[in-house]
Design an enzyme around this catalytic site. Sequence first.
Site, PDB file in Angstrom:
ATOM      1  N   CYS A  35     -30.333 -43.096   0.609  1.00  0.00           N
ATOM      2  CA  CYS A  35     -29.965 -42.525  -0.690  1.00  0.00           C
ATOM      3  C   CYS A  35     -30.820 -43.100  -1.804  1.00  0.00           C
ATOM      4  O   CYS A  35     -31.205 -42.378  -2.729  1.00  0.00           O
ATOM      5  CB  CYS A  35     -28.487 -42.751  -0.958  1.00  0.00           C
ATOM      6  SG  CYS A  35     -27.432 -41.820   0.180  1.00  0.00           S
ATOM      7  N   GLU A  57     -24.624 -39.135  -2.241  1.00  0.00           N
ATOM      8  CA  GLU A  57     -25.728 -39.026  -3.199  1.00  0.00           C
ATOM      9  C   GLU A  57     -26.683 -37.892  -2.836  1.00  0.00           C
ATOM     10  O   GLU A  57     -27.127 -37.148  -3.712  1.00  0.00           O
ATOM     11  CB  GLU A  57     -26.507 -40.351  -3.279  1.00  0.00           C
ATOM     12  CG  GLU A  57     -25.705 -41.502  -3.822  1.00  0.00           C
ATOM     13  CD  GLU A  57     -24.974 -42.307  -2.744  1.00  0.00           C
ATOM     14  OE1 GLU A  57     -24.625 -43.461  -3.022  1.00  0.00           O
ATOM     15  OE2 GLU A  57     -24.737 -41.772  -1.627  1.00  0.00           O
TER      16      GLU A  57
END
Length: 156
Positions: free
Chosen positions: A86, A55
Amino acid sequence: MEEKDFMEMAIRLSEKSISTNEGGPFGCVIVKDGKVVGQGWNRVTSTNDPTAHAEVVAIRDACKNLDSFQLEDCEIYTSCEPCPMCLGAIYWARPKKVYYASTHEDAADAGFDDSFIYTEINKEVQDRHIPMVQLEREKAKLVFEAWKGKEGKVDY
């Protein structure tokens, strides 16, 4: 393309990560107006960067491609429910929606258990596993005061 197609792209990127030995089994695609604007797969072990999660890599790619530090009107498709780091990066990037495939329980079962981080976040600073020591607060606060009075700054 449909939501399912973008998620399948993210899953293929997670497969790429392990087939190329670049990192763990995680992939991510970022979409704006039906087009992929960023992608990433886990590169932690190949770059020796503990922040190189799929991510985060995809957010960096999308922000570079969009010439923006925000992902407004973007959707994130990630092969697994985001970890705490993330998740924080996603909130800072401000996309409009996140789609995920596997759960954090699935990741834990595969050896990627981040439950200890959630536990640590909820502890008082002095009770955390890694010692946290505050130094020079007053000097650091002066920098924040300068920021507050800075003309022409870009708020985010």
